[in-house]
Design an enzyme around this catalytic site. Structure first.
Site, PDB file in Angstrom:
ATOM      1  N   ALA A  30      36.264 -30.390  26.613  1.00 45.93           N
ATOM      2  CA  ALA A  30      35.658 -30.995  27.799  1.00 45.93           C
ATOM      3  C   ALA A  30      34.153 -31.071  27.588  1.00 45.93           C
ATOM      4  O   ALA A  30      33.591 -30.351  26.756  1.00 45.93           O
ATOM      5  CB  ALA A  30      35.980 -30.153  29.021  1.00 45.93           C
ATOM      6  N   GLY A  82      39.659 -27.925  24.986  1.00 46.65           N
ATOM      7  CA  GLY A  82      40.582 -28.898  25.563  1.00 46.65           C
ATOM      8  C   GLY A  82      41.162 -29.836  24.512  1.00 46.65           C
ATOM      9  O   GLY A  82      42.260 -30.364  24.681  1.00 46.65           O
ATOM     10  N   GLU A 115      44.031 -28.021  23.081  1.00 46.13           N
ATOM     11  CA  GLU A 115      45.060 -27.984  24.130  1.00 46.13           C
ATOM     12  C   GLU A 115      45.744 -29.339  24.279  1.00 46.13           C
ATOM     13  O   GLU A 115      46.956 -29.417  24.470  1.00 46.13           O
ATOM     14  CB  GLU A 115      44.420 -27.543  25.457  1.00 46.13           C
ATOM     15  CG  GLU A 115      43.953 -26.087  25.403  1.00 46.13           C
ATOM     16  CD  GLU A 115      43.146 -25.670  26.627  1.00 46.13           C
ATOM     17  OE1 GLU A 115      42.255 -26.433  27.053  1.00 46.13           O
ATOM     18  OE2 GLU A 115      43.404 -24.569  27.151  1.00 46.13           O
ATOM     19  N   GLU A 142      36.300 -21.382  24.039  1.00 47.83           N
ATOM     20  CA  GLU A 142      35.834 -21.195  25.425  1.00 47.83           C
ATOM     21  C   GLU A 142      35.182 -19.847  25.657  1.00 47.83           C
ATOM     22  O   GLU A 142      34.250 -19.719  26.452  1.00 47.83           O
ATOM     23  CB  GLU A 142      37.007 -21.358  26.406  1.00 47.83           C
ATOM     24  CG  GLU A 142      37.508 -22.790  26.556  1.00 47.83           C
ATOM     25  CD  GLU A 142      38.599 -23.169  25.567  1.00 47.83           C
ATOM     26  OE1 GLU A 142      38.754 -22.467  24.531  1.00 47.83           O
ATOM     27  OE2 GLU A 142      39.294 -24.155  25.831  1.00 47.83           O
TER      28      GLU A 142
END
Ligand code: CO8
Length: 261
Positions: free
Chosen positions: A69, A112, A115, A135
């Protein structure tokens, strides 16, 4: 017609070039979109309705599949905004897609991005690809499957190590761990992923959908329940024309002509 489609996503610093790409063998028109998840969701909805598409390839650039992100955009987000806006929920669409999705990962798949790759059904990696859940270094934790899907795939020790250190793993390690099913030279990655999609596209789309659902059930339930779901789904294939055609074609030593019914 062509029976695959791919979506290009590159979230390293450039958030806007996500959408539908075209090459000579793909079909359709470009749909450049502002927000990556909107681009991907819209494309997936279109591909789901399009009967000529049997499988989807999701890819990025040579440098990055997706670096996660936009951190700079998230800086000011608050807890109440996350809760009330159901932050990241828009991405569930990817994992819900009924048609097979192949992630063709070149370069970085971080946060992300990793993911997103794990929401896909099959990951092919370019030889320079790197996977990670960084993260923790940003003072947060993975929020779209990094502590869940990754753990189910690579096991607790490795997932814990990756999530707690933020360290990246190589494409070769990802393959060894079962996160990626194949590593190929970077410049051949997309062609290989498309070849895989095309192979899937030679089968009955109806049965492919049932098979995908059955494999996914292994991740969502107990072994006994999963085996029961599988057996009943197997039985259900006997109500389809394609099951009859597949077996008849084998007996008659000819290629099957599936109608997806
Ligand atoms: N967000 C915002 N900007 C980024 C991001 C990012 N995630 N990644 C890279 N950039 C920017 C850099 O700031 C830089 O911008 P500028 O040119 O303006 O300085 C540009 O992209 C190029 O990056 P680098 O100069 O750092 O290039 P390097 O080749 O040195 O490094 C890396 C590339 C390794 C990708 C490095 O940039 C990096 O570590 N990026 C951060 C990766 C990261 O922490 N990702 C996790 C983000 S959090 C997250 O994803 C949780 C949300 C879940 C979303 C769910 C979706 C399914």
């Amino acid at each position: 017609g062509s029976n695959w489609e791919f979506i290009k996503t590159d979230v390293t610093g450039e958030k806007k070039n996500v959408g539908r790409d075209h090459t000579e063998s793909s079909q359709g028109t470009e749909c450049p979109l502002q927000r990556p998840h909107e681009g991907i969701s819209t494309a997936l909805q279109q591909f789901s309705k399009d009967k000529s598409i049997a499988a989807i390839v999701l890819t990025g650039s040579e440098k990055a599949f997706a670096a996660g992100a936009d951190i700079k955009e998230m800086v000011g987000n608050t807890y109440s905004q996350c809760i009330q806006g159901n932050f990241l929920n828009d991405w569930v669409e990817v994992a819900r897609t009924q048609k097979p999705i192949i992630a063709a990962v070149n370069g970085y798949a971080l946060g992300g991005g990793c993911e997103l790759a794990m929401m896909c059904d099959i990951i092919y990696a370019g030889d320079k690809a790197k996977f990670g859940q960084p993260e923790i270094a940003l003072g947060t934790i993975p929020g779209a499957g990094g502590t869940q899907r990754l753990t189910r795939v690579v096991g607790k020790s490795k997932a814990m190590e990756m999530c707690l250190t933020g360290n990246m793993i190589s494409a070769q390690e990802a393959e060894k761990l079962g996160l990626a099913s194949k590593v190929v030279p970077a410049d051949q990655l997309l062609a290989e992923a498309i070849k895989l999609a095309e192979k899937i596209g030679t089968h009955s789309s109806l049965i492919v959908q049932l098979c995908k659902e059955s494999v996914n059930t292994a991740y969502e339930t107990t072994l006994q329940e999963g085996l029961k779901f599988e057996r009943r789904t197997f039985h259900a294939t006997f109500s389809t024309a394609d099951r009859k055609e597949g077996m008849t074609a084998f007996a008659e030593k000819r290629p099957a002509n599936f109608t997806n019914e």
